[in-house]
Design an enzyme around this catalytic site. Structure first.
Site, PDB file in Angstrom:
ATOM      1  N   THR A 286      43.835  48.287  31.186  1.00  0.00           N
ATOM      2  CA  THR A 286      44.032  49.406  32.291  1.00  0.00           C
ATOM      3  C   THR A 286      44.154  48.695  33.557  1.00  0.00           C
ATOM      4  OG1 THR A 286      42.097  50.660  33.392  1.00  0.00           O
ATOM      5  CG2 THR A 286      41.275  48.756  32.375  1.00  0.00           C
ATOM      6  N   ASP A 287      44.347  49.492  34.660  1.00  0.00           N
ATOM      7  CA  ASP A 287      44.697  48.892  35.893  1.00  0.00           C
ATOM      8  C   ASP A 287      43.460  48.547  36.678  1.00  0.00           C
ATOM      9  OD1 ASP A 287      43.879  51.645  36.436  1.00  0.00           O
ATOM     10  OD2 ASP A 287      45.484  52.092  37.710  1.00  0.00           O
ATOM     11  N   GLU A 288      42.200  49.103  36.131  1.00  0.00           N
ATOM     12  CA  GLU A 288      40.825  48.967  36.890  1.00  0.00           C
ATOM     13  C   GLU A 288      40.428  47.617  36.822  1.00  0.00           C
ATOM     14  OE1 GLU A 288      37.814  51.533  36.408  1.00  0.00           O
ATOM     15  OE2 GLU A 288      39.211  53.539  35.987  1.00  0.00           O
TER      16      GLU A 288
ATOM     17  N   TYR B 251      32.595  49.051  32.938  1.00  0.00           N
ATOM     18  CA  TYR B 251      33.759  49.143  32.016  1.00  0.00           C
ATOM     19  C   TYR B 251      34.886  48.425  32.540  1.00  0.00           C
ATOM     20  CZ  TYR B 251      38.185  51.690  31.136  1.00  0.00           C
ATOM     21  OH  TYR B 251      39.579  51.661  30.625  1.00  0.00           O
TER      22      TYR B 251
ATOM     23  N   LYS C  51      36.727  45.589  30.101  1.00  0.00           N
ATOM     24  CA  LYS C  51      38.148  45.542  29.631  1.00  0.00           C
ATOM     25  C   LYS C  51      38.664  44.087  30.032  1.00  0.00           C
ATOM     26  CE  LYS C  51      40.330  48.149  28.095  1.00  0.00           C
ATOM     27  NZ  LYS C  51      40.784  48.707  26.845  1.00  0.00           N
TER      28      LYS C  51
ATOM     29  N   ASN D 239      45.711  55.978  35.632  1.00  0.00           N
ATOM     30  CA  ASN D 239      45.034  57.117  35.152  1.00  0.00           C
ATOM     31  C   ASN D 239      45.970  58.168  34.541  1.00  0.00           C
ATOM     32  OD1 ASN D 239      43.241  56.218  37.374  1.00  0.00           O
ATOM     33  ND2 ASN D 239      42.093  58.057  36.712  1.00  0.00           N
TER      34      ASN D 239
ATOM     35  N   GLY E 239      29.767  51.898  43.517  1.00  0.00           N
ATOM     36  CA  GLY E 239      30.844  50.816  43.515  1.00  0.00           C
ATOM     37  C   GLY E 239      32.377  51.459  43.141  1.00  0.00           C
TER      38      GLY E 239
HETATM   39  P1  NAD Z   1      38.514  57.991  24.436  1.00  0.00           P
HETATM   40  O1  NAD Z   1      37.290  57.683  25.098  1.00  0.00           O
HETATM   41  O2  NAD Z   1      39.193  59.233  24.572  1.00  0.00           O
HETATM   42  O3  NAD Z   1      39.061  57.368  23.202  1.00  0.00           O
HETATM   43  C1  NAD Z   1      38.466  56.002  22.772  1.00  0.00           C
HETATM   44  C2  NAD Z   1      38.503  56.249  21.179  1.00  0.00           C
HETATM   45  O4  NAD Z   1      38.199  54.600  20.719  1.00  0.00           O
HETATM   46  C3  NAD Z   1      37.324  57.410  20.459  1.00  0.00           C
HETATM   47  O5  NAD Z   1      38.072  57.999  19.533  1.00  0.00           O
HETATM   48  C4  NAD Z   1      36.374  56.546  19.880  1.00  0.00           C
HETATM   49  O6  NAD Z   1      35.705  57.141  18.905  1.00  0.00           O
HETATM   50  C5  NAD Z   1      37.040  55.112  19.629  1.00  0.00           C
HETATM   51  N1  NAD Z   1      36.117  54.090  19.469  1.00  0.00           N
HETATM   52  C6  NAD Z   1      35.255  53.660  20.536  1.00  0.00           C
HETATM   53  N2  NAD Z   1      34.672  52.553  20.039  1.00  0.00           N
HETATM   54  C7  NAD Z   1      35.019  52.298  18.902  1.00  0.00           C
HETATM   55  C8  NAD Z   1      34.600  51.232  18.006  1.00  0.00           C
HETATM   56  N3  NAD Z   1      33.681  50.380  18.212  1.00  0.00           N
HETATM   57  N4  NAD Z   1      35.220  51.259  16.676  1.00  0.00           N
HETATM   58  C9  NAD Z   1      36.064  52.046  16.588  1.00  0.00           C
HETATM   59  N5  NAD Z   1      36.592  53.182  17.382  1.00  0.00           N
HETATM   60  C10 NAD Z   1      35.983  53.242  18.429  1.00  0.00           C
HETATM   61  O7  NAD Z   1      39.713  56.995  25.434  1.00  0.00           O
HETATM   62  P2  NAD Z   1      41.099  56.889  25.922  1.00  0.00           P
HETATM   63  O8  NAD Z   1      41.234  57.506  27.410  1.00  0.00           O
HETATM   64  O9  NAD Z   1      42.026  57.454  25.077  1.00  0.00           O
HETATM   65  O10 NAD Z   1      41.439  55.421  26.091  1.00  0.00           O
HETATM   66  C11 NAD Z   1      42.040  54.669  25.210  1.00  0.00           C
HETATM   67  C12 NAD Z   1      42.321  53.182  25.589  1.00  0.00           C
HETATM   68  O11 NAD Z   1      43.340  53.398  26.550  1.00  0.00           O
HETATM   69  C13 NAD Z   1      41.008  52.382  25.949  1.00  0.00           C
HETATM   70  O12 NAD Z   1      41.029  51.250  25.789  1.00  0.00           O
HETATM   71  C14 NAD Z   1      41.200  52.363  27.468  1.00  0.00           C
HETATM   72  O13 NAD Z   1      40.487  51.514  28.090  1.00  0.00           O
HETATM   73  C15 NAD Z   1      42.519  52.599  27.793  1.00  0.00           C
HETATM   74  N6  NAD Z   1      42.964  53.193  28.980  1.00  0.00           N
HETATM   75  C16 NAD Z   1      42.716  54.506  29.440  1.00  0.00           C
HETATM   76  C17 NAD Z   1      43.370  55.169  30.579  1.00  0.00           C
HETATM   77  C18 NAD Z   1      43.011  56.622  30.834  1.00  0.00           C
HETATM   78  O14 NAD Z   1      43.430  56.982  31.993  1.00  0.00           O
HETATM   79  N7  NAD Z   1      42.442  57.388  29.735  1.00  0.00           N
HETATM   80  C19 NAD Z   1      44.307  54.359  31.294  1.00  0.00           C
HETATM   81  C20 NAD Z   1      44.649  53.187  31.238  1.00  0.00           C
HETATM   82  C21 NAD Z   1      44.112  52.589  29.626  1.00  0.00           C
HETATM   83  O1  DAU Z   2      42.862  53.816  36.017  1.00  0.00           O
HETATM   84  C1  DAU Z   2      42.776  53.873  34.648  1.00  0.00           C
HETATM   85  C2  DAU Z   2      41.149  54.357  34.137  1.00  0.00           C
HETATM   86  O2  DAU Z   2      41.358  56.010  34.732  1.00  0.00           O
HETATM   87  C3  DAU Z   2      40.886  54.130  32.603  1.00  0.00           C
HETATM   88  O3  DAU Z   2      40.781  52.807  32.449  1.00  0.00           O
HETATM   89  C4  DAU Z   2      39.558  55.039  32.507  1.00  0.00           C
HETATM   90  O4  DAU Z   2      39.257  54.897  30.878  1.00  0.00           O
HETATM   91  C5  DAU Z   2      39.908  56.498  32.749  1.00  0.00           C
HETATM   92  O5  DAU Z   2      38.510  57.103  32.556  1.00  0.00           O
HETATM   93  C6  DAU Z   2      40.071  56.497  34.178  1.00  0.00           C
HETATM   94  O6  DAU Z   2      39.004  56.047  35.314  1.00  0.00           O
HETATM   95  P1  DAU Z   2      38.869  57.038  36.451  1.00  0.00           P
HETATM   96  O7  DAU Z   2      37.405  56.362  36.808  1.00  0.00           O
HETATM   97  O8  DAU Z   2      39.657  56.594  37.482  1.00  0.00           O
HETATM   98  O9  DAU Z   2      38.814  58.166  35.707  1.00  0.00           O
HETATM   99  P2  DAU Z   2      37.960  59.637  36.271  1.00  0.00           P
HETATM  100  O10 DAU Z   2      38.409  60.840  35.500  1.00  0.00           O
HETATM  101  O11 DAU Z   2      36.214  59.418  35.694  1.00  0.00           O
HETATM  102  O12 DAU Z   2      37.555  59.742  37.749  1.00  0.00           O
HETATM  103  C7  DAU Z   2      39.006  60.090  38.367  1.00  0.00           C
HETATM  104  C8  DAU Z   2      38.510  60.079  39.997  1.00  0.00           C
HETATM  105  O13 DAU Z   2      37.832  61.221  40.039  1.00  0.00           O
HETATM  106  C9  DAU Z   2      37.651  58.776  40.423  1.00  0.00           C
HETATM  107  O14 DAU Z   2      37.896  58.390  41.725  1.00  0.00           O
HETATM  108  C10 DAU Z   2      36.204  59.422  40.210  1.00  0.00           C
HETATM  109  C11 DAU Z   2      36.483  60.990  40.677  1.00  0.00           C
HETATM  110  N1  DAU Z   2      35.607  61.880  40.217  1.00  0.00           N
HETATM  111  C12 DAU Z   2      35.360  61.772  38.730  1.00  0.00           C
HETATM  112  C13 DAU Z   2      34.390  62.635  38.085  1.00  0.00           C
HETATM  113  C14 DAU Z   2      34.152  62.536  36.762  1.00  0.00           C
HETATM  114  C15 DAU Z   2      35.071  62.982  40.793  1.00  0.00           C
HETATM  115  O15 DAU Z   2      35.074  63.054  42.080  1.00  0.00           O
HETATM  116  N2  DAU Z   2      34.210  63.702  40.109  1.00  0.00           N
HETATM  117  C16 DAU Z   2      33.605  63.509  38.846  1.00  0.00           C
HETATM  118  O16 DAU Z   2      33.026  64.359  38.444  1.00  0.00           O
END
Ligand code: NAD
Ligand code: DAU
Length: 341
Positions: free
Chosen positions: A125-127, A153, A157, A182, A278
């Site tokens: 992730t970019d985070e 988190y 990562k 995201n 944070g």
């Molecule tokens: P998600 O929470 O929707 O899915 C995570 C999946 O992993 C779930 O199906 C969960 O059951 C499984 N899992 C968790 N712990 C496990 C374990 N110990 N063993 C086996 N399975 C397990 O998450 P997502 O948004 O699909 O993210 C997937 C990956 O992409 C993550 O590694 C996240 O860091 C990365 N990522 C997400 C985003 C985003 O915007 N959502 C962006 C960049 C990177």
């Molecule tokens: O940048 C990649 C990341 O994007 C991934 O690594 C993470 O797994 C994914 O969850 C996401 O992280 P964010 O924290 O950016 O996503 P989230 O949807 O939780 O929040 C997006 C933005 O919206 C963030 O600035 C916080 C804000 N937010 C979020 C929630 C849940 C709100 O203002 N209100 C809310 O209730």
């Protein structure tokens, strides 16, 4: 070249979209999908693959070395999505993040090395790069940016990224890391901002906007992300990191206004709530390396159309998110928003 993939976390948001992409675009590849089905894993995300002989689902934990060893003995490539993924949950309790994201990745790497896996793609992730200022819009994260994770988190990562890097450096393992911005699109767990806001509005509930709403995220459609992962799997260089982003920066306030407009709702539905601890101010990704070296580019992420399609998907799949939003989710929601929304 036909491949046998082990996908971890393939019942989650991005993993299930990736498995679907592979079955559609690489029909001769075989996928074993290992997922523990934590709160965010959902077999309904894979319902359309039921009966597909080239997709095998295995419920199991990446921390279980015996299960991982058995599955890796039958695969040549690993694509690793499984992780705890929600920043707010990591602030409430970081334990599961260290367990799955750090220990789980170490176990996968150790077993993959012994199994002589051809390629190990680690989805990050970019985070991990931390936060950018709002007043220098020209600044973006490159692959050379320093790792400066700010949330538990992001720290978990970053730790997993460093283990992957070390596995390449020390043992010559053919690892690749992707760092994406995201994602948005179908099957995202409704604790994340877009499906949370859309589903709340369908239920005529307000949307909880953190702080001043000026935090910026760079939004990429999940299918563009999955195509980037497939691109690095097939053409990426071992040991490299590739950033993935949409060049699509929006403040949370802009995003909220756009969702309200698409759903025919007014600003009165916004509830300003306490800021995330944070809270990173801005993410912006420079993905020119992936674009120029491997020829990837996003094709599905342009707003407002892509956002509109996503909003429509949640409107059309009410049963899916209503089932997800029941049960244990309610407890999390109460705890997170303290009865304010
Ligand atoms: P998600 O929470 O929707 O899915 C995570 C999946 O992993 C779930 O199906 C969960 O059951 C499984 N899992 C968790 N712990 C496990 C374990 N110990 N063993 C086996 N399975 C397990 O998450 P997502 O948004 O699909 O993210 C997937 C990956 O992409 C993550 O590694 C996240 O860091 C990365 N990522 C997400 C985003 C985003 O915007 N959502 C962006 C960049 C990177
Ligand atoms: O940048 C990649 C990341 O994007 C991934 O690594 C993470 O797994 C994914 O969850 C996401 O992280 P964010 O924290 O950016 O996503 P989230 O949807 O939780 O929040 C997006 C933005 O919206 C963030 O600035 C916080 C804000 N937010 C979020 C929630 C849940 C709100 O203002 N209100 C809310 O209730």
């Amino acid at each position: 070249m036909s491949r046998t993939l082990l996908v971890t976390g393939g019942a989650g948001f991005i993993g299930s979209n990736f498995v679907r992409l592979i079955r559609r675009d690489r029909p001769d590849w075989t996928v074993t999908n290992l997922d523990a089905l934590t709160y965010s894993g959902n077999l309904e995300n894979l319902a359309d693959l039921e009966g597909d002989a080239k997709h095998r689902f295995v419920r199991g934990d990446i921390c279980d070395a015996d299960v991982v060893r058995h599955l890796m003995s039958e695969c040549d490539v690993v694509v690793h999505f499984a992780a705890e993924s929600h920043v707010d949950r990591s602030i409430q309790d970081s334990g599961p993040f260290i367990q799955s994201n750090v220990l789980g990745t170490q176990i996968l790497l150790d077993v993959a090395r012994a199994a002589n896996i051809d390629r190990f793609v680690h989805v990050s992730t970019d985070e991990v790069y931390g936060s950018l200022p709002l007043d220098q819009p020209e600044l973006k994260f490159t692959e050379e940016s320093m790792l400066a994770p700010n949330s538990p988190y992001a720290a978990s990562k970053a730790a997993s990224d460093l283990l992957v890097r070390a596995a390449h450096h020390t043992f010559g393992m053919p690892t690749i890391i992707t760092r994406c911005s995201n994602n948005f699109g179908p099957f995202q767990f409704p604790e994340k901002v877009i499906p949370l806001f859309v589903s709340n509005l369908i239920e005529d509930k307000p949307v909880p906007l953190y702080g001043d709403g000026l935090n910026v995220r760079d939004w990429l459609h999940v299918e563009d992300h999955c195509e980037a992962i497939l691109t690095v799997l097939e053409r990426g260089a071992p040991g490299e990191v590739y950033n993935v982003g949409g060049d699509n920066e929006r403040s949370n306030l802009e995003l909220t206004h756009e969702i309200l407009r698409l759903m025919g709702k007014g600003d009165d539905m916004i509830r300003r709530v306490q800021d995330r601890l944070g809270h990173d101010r801005r993410y912006a990704i420079d993905s020119s390396k992936l674009q120029s070296e491997l020829g990837w580019k996003p094709t599905r992420s342009a707003w407002p159309d892509a956002l509109e399609q996503t909003v429509r998907w949640y409107c059309d799949h009410e049963q899916w998110w209503r089932r997800v939003k029941s049960g244990a989710y309610r407890e999390y929601y109460e705890n997170q928003y303290q009865g304010l929304v």
